[in-house]
Design a protein around this motif. Sequence first.
Motif, PDB file in Angstrom:
ATOM      1  N   THR A 286       0.818  -1.221   0.000  1.00  0.00           N
ATOM      2  CA  THR A 286       0.000   0.000   0.000  1.00  0.00           C
ATOM      3  C   THR A 286       0.848   1.265   0.000  1.00  0.00           C
ATOM      4  O   THR A 286       0.313   2.358   0.054  1.00  0.00           O
ATOM      5  CB  THR A 286      -0.895   0.042   1.260  1.00  0.00           C
ATOM      6  N   PRO A 291      -2.545   7.241   3.013  1.00  0.00           N
ATOM      7  CA  PRO A 291      -3.788   6.981   3.744  1.00  0.00           C
ATOM      8  C   PRO A 291      -4.696   8.209   3.733  1.00  0.00           C
ATOM      9  O   PRO A 291      -4.220   9.326   3.618  1.00  0.00           O
ATOM     10  CB  PRO A 291      -3.308   6.684   5.155  1.00  0.00           C
ATOM     11  N   SER A 292      -6.021   7.964   3.859  1.00  0.00           N
ATOM     12  CA  SER A 292      -6.929   9.108   3.777  1.00  0.00           C
ATOM     13  C   SER A 292      -7.749   9.299   5.053  1.00  0.00           C
ATOM     14  O   SER A 292      -8.454  10.291   5.192  1.00  0.00           O
ATOM     15  CB  SER A 292      -7.858   8.944   2.581  1.00  0.00           C
ATOM     16  N   ASP A 293      -7.640   8.333   6.029  1.00  0.00           N
ATOM     17  CA  ASP A 293      -8.406   8.490   7.279  1.00  0.00           C
ATOM     18  C   ASP A 293      -7.837   9.655   8.099  1.00  0.00           C
ATOM     19  O   ASP A 293      -6.681  10.024   7.946  1.00  0.00           O
ATOM     20  CB  ASP A 293      -8.312   7.211   8.125  1.00  0.00           C
ATOM     21  N   VAL A 295      -6.595  10.949  11.716  1.00  0.00           N
ATOM     22  CA  VAL A 295      -6.098  10.339  12.952  1.00  0.00           C
ATOM     23  C   VAL A 295      -5.823  11.442  13.984  1.00  0.00           C
ATOM     24  O   VAL A 295      -5.222  12.474  13.666  1.00  0.00           O
ATOM     25  CB  VAL A 295      -4.807   9.522  12.691  1.00  0.00           C
ATOM     26  N   ASP A 333      -3.112   6.336   8.811  1.00  0.00           N
ATOM     27  CA  ASP A 333      -3.685   5.014   9.045  1.00  0.00           C
ATOM     28  C   ASP A 333      -3.400   4.720  10.519  1.00  0.00           C
ATOM     29  O   ASP A 333      -2.244   4.535  10.912  1.00  0.00           O
ATOM     30  CB  ASP A 333      -2.993   4.016   8.116  1.00  0.00           C
ATOM     31  N   ASP A 335      -3.871   2.187  12.548  1.00  0.00           N
ATOM     32  CA  ASP A 335      -3.197   0.924  12.905  1.00  0.00           C
ATOM     33  C   ASP A 335      -1.705   1.004  12.598  1.00  0.00           C
ATOM     34  O   ASP A 335      -0.866   0.572  13.392  1.00  0.00           O
ATOM     35  CB  ASP A 335      -3.797  -0.240  12.114  1.00  0.00           C
ATOM     36  N   GLN A 336      -1.385   1.580  11.438  1.00  0.00           N
ATOM     37  CA  GLN A 336       0.028   1.653  11.057  1.00  0.00           C
ATOM     38  C   GLN A 336       0.787   2.630  11.956  1.00  0.00           C
ATOM     39  O   GLN A 336       1.925   2.353  12.342  1.00  0.00           O
ATOM     40  CB  GLN A 336       0.157   2.071   9.585  1.00  0.00           C
ATOM     41  N   ARG A 427       4.870   5.839   3.490  1.00  0.00           N
ATOM     42  CA  ARG A 427       3.501   5.781   2.968  1.00  0.00           C
ATOM     43  C   ARG A 427       2.721   7.032   3.367  1.00  0.00           C
ATOM     44  O   ARG A 427       1.882   7.512   2.605  1.00  0.00           O
ATOM     45  CB  ARG A 427       2.772   4.545   3.510  1.00  0.00           C
ATOM     46  N   HIS A 428       3.029   7.583   4.557  1.00  0.00           N
ATOM     47  CA  HIS A 428       2.352   8.802   4.995  1.00  0.00           C
ATOM     48  C   HIS A 428       2.994  10.055   4.404  1.00  0.00           C
ATOM     49  O   HIS A 428       2.655  11.163   4.801  1.00  0.00           O
ATOM     50  CB  HIS A 428       2.372   8.891   6.536  1.00  0.00           C
TER      51      HIS A 428
END
Length: 451
Positions: A286, A291-293, A295, A333, A335-336, A427-428
């Motif tokens: 991924t 990520p789009s959530d 946090v 994300d 969890d990540q 990833r972020h």
Amino acid sequence: MLPGLLLGATAIAGPAITALMTLALCHDAAIVPVLIAIALVVPASLALGLLWANDIGRLNAIVREAVDGSGTDRTEGASVPWLGPIQAIALDIERLARATAARSALVERLRRADAAIVERLPDPLIVLGADHAVLRANTSARAVYGAEMPALLRHPGLRGAIDRAFADAADQATDLVLPVPVPREVHATVLFLDPPLADGGQAIVVLSDRTRERAVERMRADFVANASHELRTPLASLIGFIDTLRGPAAEDRPAQERFLGIMAEQAARMNLLIDDLLSLSRIELTEHQPPSDRVELAALLPRIAAGFEPRLAARRITLVVEIATGLPQIAGDADQLAQVMQNLLDNALKYGRDGGTIRLLAARAPAGGRWPARPGVLVGVADQGAGIAKQHLPRLTERFYRVDAGRSRAIGGTGLGLAIVKHIVNRHRGQLLIESEEGVGTTVSFWLPER
Ligand SMILES: Nc1ncnc2c1ncn2[C@@H]1O[C@H](COP(=O)(O)OP(=O)(O)O)[C@@H](O)[C@H]1O
Ligand SMILES: [Mg+2]
């Protein structure tokens, strides 16, 4: 014009006058009619000669114009009826001249098209003439090789491939290792061109830098070898204990208890390793997709920190959590990010000092300095452990890279923790920084963009 006219007139009148004179001299004809005939033949032949000379002159002018490419349009209406063939030749020559001019314009266009294609291709290309010398190099070749081009073309591997391509009139390929100015691995293809390019280019050398690819290949191979090795060690120990339990220790109850304990530990280690390997491959899948959530770090960080309380207490380590008020939400994300915090706090605990302090800080990133100028959040974990020698710092995020592999294994490390952290931060679209001073401690910080 005049010599042509006289030559033409003589050619026409000469034989007739000679015949008439012969007749008169041999008394076969009366002299007066002969003289009258001659008087008529001379002006007629002069007139004809004039016309011929005129047309040949025009033909000559047309040919000259055709040769230097300045042909003008002529209409067939200007033709003289009884001199048709010369006029026809003149027109054919004109047509030929026009066709030749059109063809040379086409060749010029093709030459420019060849040059433009070579120039704009993204790979470095060098065009060689029939004498093996460089005709030109495209923008990319000039940018990548510039002044080293002559040295590159003298490289025995490339030289050999070029010579073979010319000798066999066939394409050749070879791999080159260029030691300076930085070590590079280059795949060179020599394309023999038959027919040659419009500008005489007889071969093209295509150079593709494979350094990165080769490094990735080596990394993959190393990774598989390392992962197998890491799994094989606990597995070998499990197999050994199973044999012992079946054989020598079959009746020894206390030994069985001890061995089963070690076996459980080894199995747990394999489990941990497989978990980390799976996380790593999931994150890699991924990584190209940010990520789009939303946090809320202000809630997430204390929750993760609380999970470490029993281990902190056992080592008498104080955890200080300092979260700036008004910390903005970030796109992430959860969890990540929790896994990042787990891995960093785990390291701070494992490699930290008994009875020391670990600080967990989170704040808006200061403008300027070592972090990006865009709005972002900075999170850091600082311990008071033994620190890490400078030469190891750049390699800590490599898979299985450990300063002291034996010690890491003994305390349940897999050598994958920081590699996972690095991938998640990537990833972020964030940045990771590891700072350490031997004898003082280590601080691992990461920056994440606000949105
Ligand atoms: N806070 C720290 N203090 C000292 N050394 C550290 C610290 N964090 C990481 N390291 C070093 O970096 C190595 C790699 O860390 P990591 O990827 O988390 O693997 P692991 O902890 O499983 O060994 C560790 O083995 C250790 O040598
Ligand atoms: Mg770790």
